[in-house]
Scaffold this motif. Structure first.
Motif, PDB file in Angstrom:
ATOM      1  N   GLY A  37      -5.672 -27.297  25.252  1.00 19.53           N
ATOM      2  CA  GLY A  37      -5.893 -28.511  26.009  1.00 19.53           C
ATOM      3  C   GLY A  37      -5.850 -29.720  25.100  1.00 19.53           C
ATOM      4  O   GLY A  37      -5.353 -29.651  23.964  1.00 19.53           O
ATOM      5  N   VAL A  38      -6.405 -30.822  25.586  1.00 14.15           N
ATOM      6  CA  VAL A  38      -6.282 -32.084  24.860  1.00 14.15           C
ATOM      7  C   VAL A  38      -7.624 -32.800  24.778  1.00 14.15           C
ATOM      8  O   VAL A  38      -8.350 -32.904  25.773  1.00 14.15           O
ATOM      9  CB  VAL A  38      -5.255 -33.018  25.550  1.00 14.15           C
ATOM     10  CG1 VAL A  38      -5.187 -34.363  24.842  1.00 14.15           C
ATOM     11  CG2 VAL A  38      -3.880 -32.359  25.586  1.00 14.15           C
ATOM     12  N   VAL A  39      -7.954 -33.280  23.583  1.00 16.55           N
ATOM     13  CA  VAL A  39      -9.091 -34.159  23.349  1.00 16.55           C
ATOM     14  C   VAL A  39      -8.572 -35.355  22.574  1.00 16.55           C
ATOM     15  O   VAL A  39      -8.077 -35.196  21.446  1.00 16.55           O
ATOM     16  CB  VAL A  39     -10.211 -33.452  22.556  1.00 16.55           C
ATOM     17  CG1 VAL A  39     -11.301 -34.452  22.157  1.00 16.55           C
ATOM     18  CG2 VAL A  39     -10.810 -32.317  23.361  1.00 16.55           C
ATOM     19  N   ASP A  40      -8.641 -36.539  23.179  1.00 18.27           N
ATOM     20  CA  ASP A  40      -8.131 -37.770  22.541  1.00 18.27           C
ATOM     21  C   ASP A  40      -6.694 -37.601  22.071  1.00 18.27           C
ATOM     22  O   ASP A  40      -6.314 -37.982  20.952  1.00 18.27           O
ATOM     23  CB  ASP A  40      -9.025 -38.153  21.357  1.00 18.27           C
ATOM     24  CG  ASP A  40     -10.398 -38.620  21.801  1.00 18.27           C
ATOM     25  OD1 ASP A  40     -10.531 -39.093  22.946  1.00 18.27           O
ATOM     26  OD2 ASP A  40     -11.351 -38.490  21.003  1.00 18.27           O
ATOM     27  N   GLY A  41      -5.872 -37.002  22.933  1.00 18.64           N
ATOM     28  CA  GLY A  41      -4.449 -36.907  22.646  1.00 18.64           C
ATOM     29  C   GLY A  41      -4.041 -35.795  21.712  1.00 18.64           C
ATOM     30  O   GLY A  41      -2.861 -35.694  21.359  1.00 18.64           O
ATOM     31  N   ALA A  42      -4.961 -34.964  21.305  1.00 19.31           N
ATOM     32  CA  ALA A  42      -4.627 -33.886  20.370  1.00 19.31           C
ATOM     33  C   ALA A  42      -5.340 -32.600  20.782  1.00 19.31           C
ATOM     34  O   ALA A  42      -6.330 -32.627  21.520  1.00 19.31           O
ATOM     35  CB  ALA A  42      -5.015 -34.273  18.949  1.00 19.31           C
ATOM     36  N   GLU A  43      -4.824 -31.486  20.287  1.00 28.19           N
ATOM     37  CA  GLU A  43      -5.477 -30.200  20.553  1.00 28.19           C
ATOM     38  C   GLU A  43      -6.801 -30.149  19.793  1.00 28.19           C
ATOM     39  O   GLU A  43      -6.860 -30.508  18.612  1.00 28.19           O
ATOM     40  CB  GLU A  43      -4.556 -29.075  20.072  1.00 28.19           C
ATOM     41  CG  GLU A  43      -5.024 -27.685  20.451  1.00 28.19           C
ATOM     42  CD  GLU A  43      -4.000 -26.645  20.051  1.00 28.19           C
ATOM     43  OE1 GLU A  43      -4.056 -26.175  18.890  1.00 28.19           O
ATOM     44  OE2 GLU A  43      -3.136 -26.304  20.903  1.00 28.19           O
ATOM     45  N   PRO A  44      -7.879 -29.723  20.423  1.00 30.52           N
ATOM     46  CA  PRO A  44      -9.169 -29.672  19.730  1.00 30.52           C
ATOM     47  C   PRO A  44      -9.150 -28.613  18.631  1.00 30.52           C
ATOM     48  O   PRO A  44      -8.456 -27.591  18.730  1.00 30.52           O
ATOM     49  CB  PRO A  44     -10.156 -29.307  20.844  1.00 30.52           C
ATOM     50  CG  PRO A  44      -9.328 -28.580  21.863  1.00 30.52           C
ATOM     51  CD  PRO A  44      -7.976 -29.227  21.816  1.00 30.52           C
ATOM     52  N   GLY A  45      -9.929 -28.870  17.594  1.00 30.88           N
ATOM     53  CA  GLY A  45      -9.996 -27.954  16.453  1.00 30.88           C
ATOM     54  C   GLY A  45     -11.410 -27.482  16.190  1.00 30.88           C
ATOM     55  O   GLY A  45     -12.338 -27.779  16.950  1.00 30.88           O
ATOM     56  N   CYS A 185     -14.824 -35.825  19.318  1.00 28.48           N
ATOM     57  CA  CYS A 185     -15.702 -35.156  20.284  1.00 28.48           C
ATOM     58  C   CYS A 185     -15.048 -35.187  21.656  1.00 28.48           C
ATOM     59  O   CYS A 185     -14.304 -36.105  21.995  1.00 28.48           O
ATOM     60  CB  CYS A 185     -17.070 -35.824  20.335  1.00 28.48           C
ATOM     61  SG  CYS A 185     -17.024 -37.575  20.766  1.00 28.48           S
ATOM     62  N   ALA A 186     -15.326 -34.163  22.428  1.00 27.71           N
ATOM     63  CA  ALA A 186     -14.758 -34.061  23.772  1.00 27.71           C
ATOM     64  C   ALA A 186     -15.611 -34.841  24.757  1.00 27.71           C
ATOM     65  O   ALA A 186     -16.837 -34.876  24.640  1.00 27.71           O
ATOM     66  CB  ALA A 186     -14.669 -32.599  24.188  1.00 27.71           C
ATOM     67  N   ALA A 187     -14.972 -35.449  25.740  1.00 35.01           N
ATOM     68  CA  ALA A 187     -15.671 -36.060  26.863  1.00 35.01           C
ATOM     69  C   ALA A 187     -15.868 -34.996  27.933  1.00 35.01           C
ATOM     70  O   ALA A 187     -15.059 -34.077  28.072  1.00 35.01           O
ATOM     71  CB  ALA A 187     -14.872 -37.231  27.418  1.00 35.01           C
ATOM     72  N   GLY A 188     -16.959 -35.095  28.682  1.00 31.85           N
ATOM     73  CA  GLY A 188     -17.231 -34.129  29.738  1.00 31.85           C
ATOM     74  C   GLY A 188     -16.619 -34.552  31.059  1.00 31.85           C
ATOM     75  O   GLY A 188     -16.581 -35.748  31.390  1.00 31.85           O
ATOM     76  N   SER A 301     -17.716 -20.010  22.181  1.00 29.88           N
ATOM     77  CA  SER A 301     -16.768 -20.598  23.125  1.00 29.88           C
ATOM     78  C   SER A 301     -17.378 -21.868  23.711  1.00 29.88           C
ATOM     79  O   SER A 301     -18.580 -21.912  23.975  1.00 29.88           O
ATOM     80  CB  SER A 301     -16.414 -19.610  24.248  1.00 29.88           C
ATOM     81  OG  SER A 301     -17.545 -19.315  25.050  1.00 29.88           O
ATOM     82  N   MET A 302     -16.545 -22.891  23.879  1.00 29.39           N
ATOM     83  CA  MET A 302     -17.001 -24.168  24.447  1.00 29.39           C
ATOM     84  C   MET A 302     -15.863 -24.791  25.244  1.00 29.39           C
ATOM     85  O   MET A 302     -14.694 -24.673  24.865  1.00 29.39           O
ATOM     86  CB  MET A 302     -17.437 -25.130  23.331  1.00 29.39           C
ATOM     87  CG  MET A 302     -18.640 -24.674  22.536  1.00 29.39           C
ATOM     88  SD  MET A 302     -19.186 -25.905  21.301  1.00 29.39           S
ATOM     89  CE  MET A 302     -17.912 -25.707  20.060  1.00 29.39           C
ATOM     90  N   HIS A 303     -16.211 -25.473  26.332  1.00 32.56           N
ATOM     91  CA  HIS A 303     -15.209 -26.247  27.058  1.00 32.56           C
ATOM     92  C   HIS A 303     -15.870 -27.431  27.742  1.00 32.56           C
ATOM     93  O   HIS A 303     -17.103 -27.479  27.863  1.00 32.56           O
ATOM     94  CB  HIS A 303     -14.434 -25.380  28.052  1.00 32.56           C
ATOM     95  CG  HIS A 303     -15.268 -24.765  29.124  1.00 32.56           C
ATOM     96  ND1 HIS A 303     -15.632 -23.445  29.130  1.00 32.56           N
ATOM     97  CD2 HIS A 303     -15.802 -25.282  30.258  1.00 32.56           C
ATOM     98  CE1 HIS A 303     -16.344 -23.168  30.206  1.00 32.56           C
ATOM     99  NE2 HIS A 303     -16.466 -24.275  30.906  1.00 32.56           N
ATOM    100  N   ASN A 304     -15.049 -28.365  28.172  1.00 29.75           N
ATOM    101  CA  ASN A 304     -15.591 -29.610  28.705  1.00 29.75           C
ATOM    102  C   ASN A 304     -15.331 -29.754  30.195  1.00 29.75           C
ATOM    103  O   ASN A 304     -14.639 -30.650  30.658  1.00 29.75           O
ATOM    104  CB  ASN A 304     -15.063 -30.829  27.940  1.00 29.75           C
ATOM    105  CG  ASN A 304     -13.543 -30.951  27.968  1.00 29.75           C
ATOM    106  OD1 ASN A 304     -12.838 -29.955  28.155  1.00 29.75           O
ATOM    107  ND2 ASN A 304     -13.037 -32.168  27.796  1.00 29.75           N
ATOM    108  N   ALA A 305     -15.920 -28.843  30.964  1.00 29.77           N
ATOM    109  CA  ALA A 305     -15.918 -28.934  32.421  1.00 29.77           C
ATOM    110  C   ALA A 305     -17.292 -28.484  32.915  1.00 29.77           C
ATOM    111  O   ALA A 305     -17.880 -27.546  32.369  1.00 29.77           O
ATOM    112  CB  ALA A 305     -14.832 -28.054  33.024  1.00 29.77           C
ATOM    113  N   THR A 306     -17.790 -29.163  33.952  1.00 27.78           N
ATOM    114  CA  THR A 306     -19.128 -28.865  34.455  1.00 27.78           C
ATOM    115  C   THR A 306     -19.232 -27.424  34.920  1.00 27.78           C
ATOM    116  O   THR A 306     -20.161 -26.701  34.564  1.00 27.78           O
ATOM    117  CB  THR A 306     -19.484 -29.818  35.605  1.00 27.78           C
ATOM    118  OG1 THR A 306     -19.459 -31.159  35.099  1.00 27.78           O
ATOM    119  CG2 THR A 306     -20.872 -29.522  36.155  1.00 27.78           C
TER     120      THR A 306
END
Length: 444
Positions: A37-45, A185-188, A301-306
């Motif tokens: 996926g994408v966080v601030d235009g880039a793949e999260p690391g 950091c990811a936005a929720g 594991s982590m993701h940014n969806a409720t």
């Protein structure tokens, strides 16, 4: 580990999650990590922060156990002794750590996860009376951990997070685990259930409720925390204390338990193994860390969806099962010891408790391992105390002292564990059997 890459891709796509990161830990090292996926235009690391929610509780619990090890608090102390003036003063520290203190799940009033954080005074006013008698059963409580965080702050004389940061995060090198987010950091987000659109979620500083779920972290840092949970505690916590925290204190489903609460850690029984870790959720985020301490295989594991419909067993527990099935961890090579204490070697072998039989083995750490052979005997491990005695670590003899009785020549005659007396022959010699026996075996 291309299979894990594929699993991550499927979970992110079918779960309709804006971004997802995961990692696998083996032997205390991060051996695989990917983002999707994408966080601030880039793949999260591995350094991209996500909110970890209730995983925060594990750090608070370790801070509490450090106080216990220092003798500042006792697990059986009532909260009132260290944090007076709350409705939950009768609950013990152990009960709060294991969610058996009878404390309600949430504060009275607006949902704390989506509201501006309550000040300490506002928090006290919103505390509700107990919902059950302390010790009556398991009831998960965010408020219980806010109470523990307040206690830590009062006893240490500074904010709970400052304590966690100085005593736990800094020594373990976890510098990307913070109270508030730091880029990257990811936005929720909340993902619409029937359309491929998202809505930004509120990110609140939960203030007094922070010990229940405030922290942000990343895969790299949580991999170190997974290693900690598997036993690599460095100088932060005694291994015996961690083992106590990982022991089940309250079983949530008593019929055939799959979930139990330890002291601050959650325990999940699956695939003939017990995983230690914790899940976490906050608006816009889901996270999980789990580890099988026996194999040292763990996952993050982590993701940014409720909420998410991501499936296929991709969560941290599923990752552990997938890795151990595909790449079973081989045992460490066996190597002989240079030497073994003569007195320890002498007590190895076969012993009898009445007509029950055990074998005693010397362990590599200078302790003993008792294995049941027949009858009413039980398995136990014993650690050396340095004075010729040993303390039981598990099984029926947990916490009991094993002593080696010797004759005038120093030869071991029998072993005693509390009132259990083990002899080299069944009911022999007679004078070591409590109460004696009326007659010997019928031997011609």
């Amino acid at each position: 580990m291309r299979d894990l890459d594929y699993r991550l891709a499927v979970a992110q796509a079918t779960g309709r999650v804006p971004s997802m990161v995961a990692g696998v830990v083996r032997g205390g090292r991060l051996v695989w990590s990917r983002g999707r996926g994408v966080v601030d235009g880039a793949e999260p690391g591995p350094d991209t922060q996500y909110r970890v929610g209730s995983i925060t509780k594990t750090f608070v619990a370790v801070a509490v156990m450090r106080l216990r090890d220092e003798g500042v608090v006792g697990l059986n102390d009532p909260l009132e002794a260290h944090l007076p003036g709350t409705p939950h003063g009768a609950a013990t520290i152990a009960q709060l750590l294991s969610h058996t203190g009878g404390v309600g799940a949430e504060l009275e009033g607006s949902w704390w996860e989506r509201s501006p954080g309550a000040s300490a005074e506002q928090w006290r006013r919103r505390l509700t009376p107990p919902v059950a008698r302390p010790g009556a059963g398991h009831h998960y409580s965010n408020v219980g951990f806010s109470l523990l965080g307040a206690m830590v702050a009062r006893l240490r004389g500074r904010d709970w997070f400052d304590v966690v940061d100085a005593e736990i995060l800094a020594p373990l090198g976890m510098r990307r685990t913070t109270l508030l987010p730091k880029e990257p950091c990811a936005a929720g987000f909340a993902v619409h259930p029937f359309a491929d659109v998202v809505m930004p979620e509120t990110v609140a500083d939960t203030a007094a409720m922070g010990p229940a779920g405030q922290l942000w972290s990343c895969v790299a840092d949580l991999a170190r925390w997974v290693a900690f949970a598997s036993g690599d505690t460095a100088d932060v916590l005694a291994p015996d204390t961690l083992a106590q925290m990982r022991a089940p204190q309250a079983v949530a489903d008593t019929a055939a338990w799959t979930y139990a609460a330890g002291l601050g850690w959650q325990l999940h029984r699956t695939d003939n193994r017990v995983l230690c870790g914790h899940g976490g959720s906050m608006p816009g985020f889901q996270a999980g860390i789990w580890v099988d301490a026996a194999s040292t295989t763990g996952a993050v594991s982590m993701h940014n969806a409720t909420t998410t419909s991501a499936s296929g067993g991709f969560g941290a527990a599923g990752l552990i099962a997938a890795v151990d099935r595909a790449e079973p961890r081989p045992p460490a090579p066996w190597t002989p010891l240079d030497s073994v204490e003569a007195g320890l070697l002498e007590v190895t072998g076969t012993w009898h408790w009445g007509t029950s039989t055990v074998t005693i083995h010397a362990t590599r750490d200078g302790g003993l391992r008792m294995e049941a052979v027949s009858g009413m005997a039980s398995d136990s491990r014993f650690r050396p105390n340095g004075d010729g005695t040993f303390t039981g670590l598990d099984g029926y003899h947990a916490g009991e002292t094993l002593r080696v009785a010797r004759d005038d020549h120093g030869t071991a005659t029998h072993l005693s564990v509390n009132t259990f007396v083990l002899t080299r022959r069944p009911y022999q010699p007679y004078d070591t059997v409590p109460g004696g026996v009326e007659a010997g075996w019928p031997v011609e």
